[in-house]
Motif scaffolding. Structure first.
Motif, mmCIF file in Angstrom:
data_model
loop_
_atom_site.group_PDB
_atom_site.id
_atom_site.type_symbol
_atom_site.label_atom_id
_atom_site.label_comp_id
_atom_site.label_asym_id
_atom_site.label_seq_id
_atom_site.Cartn_x
_atom_site.Cartn_y
_atom_site.Cartn_z
ATOM 1 N N GLY A 15 0.808 -1.215 0.000
ATOM 2 C CA GLY A 15 0.000 0.000 0.000
ATOM 3 C C GLY A 15 0.838 1.261 0.000
ATOM 4 O O GLY A 15 2.075 1.218 -0.081
ATOM 5 N N SER A 16 0.146 2.397 0.101
ATOM 6 C CA SER A 16 0.801 3.702 0.032
ATOM 7 C C SER A 16 0.316 4.617 1.157
ATOM 8 O O SER A 16 -0.807 4.483 1.647
ATOM 9 N N LEU A 17 1.183 5.522 1.532
ATOM 10 C CA LEU A 17 0.855 6.602 2.460
ATOM 11 C C LEU A 17 1.603 7.848 2.018
ATOM 12 O O LEU A 17 2.671 7.751 1.398
ATOM 13 N N ARG A 18 1.066 9.008 2.360
ATOM 14 C CA ARG A 18 1.778 10.257 2.131
ATOM 15 C C ARG A 18 1.898 11.005 3.445
ATOM 16 O O ARG A 18 0.886 11.339 4.069
ATOM 17 N N LEU A 19 3.120 11.256 3.834
ATOM 18 C CA LEU A 19 3.389 12.034 5.038
ATOM 19 C C LEU A 19 3.572 13.502 4.676
ATOM 20 O O LEU A 19 4.080 13.823 3.593
ATOM 21 N N SER A 20 3.185 14.373 5.593
ATOM 22 C CA SER A 20 3.353 15.813 5.404
ATOM 23 C C SER A 20 4.091 16.401 6.596
ATOM 24 O O SER A 20 3.894 15.959 7.728
ATOM 25 N N CYS A 21 4.905 17.395 6.320
ATOM 26 C CA CYS A 21 5.646 18.096 7.374
ATOM 27 C C CYS A 21 5.473 19.585 7.126
ATOM 28 O O CYS A 21 5.944 20.107 6.109
ATOM 29 N N ALA A 52 15.904 13.353 2.067
ATOM 30 C CA ALA A 52 16.129 14.770 2.356
ATOM 31 C C ALA A 52 15.969 15.557 1.062
ATOM 32 O O ALA A 52 16.207 15.037 -0.029
ATOM 33 N N ILE A 53 15.601 16.830 1.217
ATOM 34 C CA ILE A 53 15.384 17.690 0.057
ATOM 35 C C ILE A 53 15.898 19.081 0.372
ATOM 36 O O ILE A 53 15.701 19.589 1.477
ATOM 37 N N ASN A 54 16.557 19.702 -0.608
ATOM 38 C CA ASN A 54 17.100 21.031 -0.369
ATOM 39 C C ASN A 54 16.007 22.087 -0.489
ATOM 40 O O ASN A 54 14.860 21.786 -0.796
ATOM 41 N N THR A 71 9.192 9.046 -2.502
ATOM 42 C CA THR A 71 9.521 10.299 -3.175
ATOM 43 C C THR A 71 9.322 11.460 -2.218
ATOM 44 O O THR A 71 8.246 11.599 -1.621
ATOM 45 N N ILE A 72 10.358 12.277 -2.082
ATOM 46 C CA ILE A 72 10.263 13.468 -1.245
ATOM 47 C C ILE A 72 10.056 14.675 -2.151
ATOM 48 O O ILE A 72 10.650 14.767 -3.232
ATOM 49 N N SER A 73 9.204 15.584 -1.719
ATOM 50 C CA SER A 73 8.936 16.799 -2.491
ATOM 51 C C SER A 73 8.564 17.915 -1.528
ATOM 52 O O SER A 73 8.316 17.658 -0.348
ATOM 53 N N ARG A 74 8.532 19.124 -2.046
ATOM 54 C CA ARG A 74 8.159 20.230 -1.168
ATOM 55 C C ARG A 74 7.363 21.267 -1.939
ATOM 56 O O ARG A 74 7.572 21.464 -3.142
ATOM 57 N N SER A 77 5.334 27.374 -1.020
ATOM 58 C CA SER A 77 4.241 28.312 -0.758
ATOM 59 C C SER A 77 3.343 27.809 0.366
ATOM 60 O O SER A 77 2.703 28.608 1.053
ATOM 61 N N ARG A 78 3.314 26.514 0.571
ATOM 62 C CA ARG A 78 2.550 25.929 1.676
ATOM 63 C C ARG A 78 3.435 25.566 2.857
ATOM 64 O O ARG A 78 2.950 24.999 3.837
ATOM 65 N N LYS A 79 4.715 25.831 2.740
ATOM 66 C CA LYS A 79 5.673 25.519 3.798
ATOM 67 C C LYS A 79 5.547 24.058 4.222
ATOM 68 O O LYS A 79 5.545 23.734 5.420
ATOM 69 N N THR A 80 5.480 23.200 3.223
ATOM 70 C CA THR A 80 5.224 21.781 3.471
ATOM 71 C C THR A 80 6.177 20.907 2.666
ATOM 72 O O THR A 80 6.441 21.195 1.489
ATOM 73 N N VAL A 81 6.668 19.877 3.302
ATOM 74 C CA VAL A 81 7.436 18.828 2.643
ATOM 75 C C VAL A 81 6.638 17.529 2.735
ATOM 76 O O VAL A 81 6.065 17.226 3.783
ATOM 77 N N TYR A 82 6.619 16.799 1.637
ATOM 78 C CA TYR A 82 5.854 15.557 1.565
ATOM 79 C C TYR A 82 6.797 14.368 1.410
ATOM 80 O O TYR A 82 7.876 14.479 0.827
ATOM 81 N N LEU A 83 6.336 13.233 1.900
ATOM 82 C CA LEU A 83 7.022 11.970 1.642
ATOM 83 C C LEU A 83 5.961 10.997 1.136
ATOM 84 O O LEU A 83 5.129 10.518 1.915
ATOM 85 N N GLN A 84 5.994 10.754 -0.158
ATOM 86 C CA GLN A 84 5.087 9.788 -0.767
ATOM 87 C C GLN A 84 5.732 8.414 -0.654
ATOM 88 O O GLN A 84 6.838 8.208 -1.148
#
Length: 125
Positions: A15-21, A52-54, A71-74, A77-84
């Motif tokens: 399965g899948s999850l997406r984390l947000s920071c 990690a992401i710059n 996959t990490i992304s950011r 504008s939402r001040k958010t980093v995601y981890l898919q």
């Protein structure tokens, strides 16, 4: 820096999850100075870097164990980093933490001076 992590849960293997920071209290111009990373810690184990992401999202680092699946992304504008997280495995079960640093990415927790509370990810077989 106050960080808020969310998105964990219980999922079956595959399965899948997406984390947000989120860094809700930072002004945008400050937020974009930070490298953000995800770490995880399983019971009885050390806290290990996952990804990690710059600041611009152009440079990424992944643990070998998650390459091709996470996959990490950011979105600055939402001040958010995601981890898919896709194709999850029971070995991915851990508490996941997000962390931030102004000094660029680092492979160890010592390189980060701001941490959010963890979010539990449990993958059942």
């Amino acid at each position: 820096v106050q960080l808020q992590a969310s998105g964990g849960g219980l999922v079956q293997a595959g399965g899948s999850l997406r984390l947000s920071c989120v860094a809700p209290r930072l002004i945008l111009s400050t937020y974009t100075q930070y490298t953000v990373a995800w770490f995880r810690q399983a019971p009885g184990k050390e806290r290990d870097l996952v990804a990690a992401i710059n600041w611009s999202g152009t440079d990424h680092h992944y643990a070998d164990s998650v390459k091709g699946r996470f996959t990490i992304s950011r979105n600055n504008s939402r001040k958010t980093v995601y981890l898919q997280m896709n194709s999850l495995k029971p070995d991915d079960t851990a508490v996941y933490y997000c962390a931030a640093a102004r000094t660029g990415w680092a492979p160890s927790p010592d390189g980060y001076d701001s941490w959010g509370r963890g979010t539990q990810v449990t993958v059942s077989s």
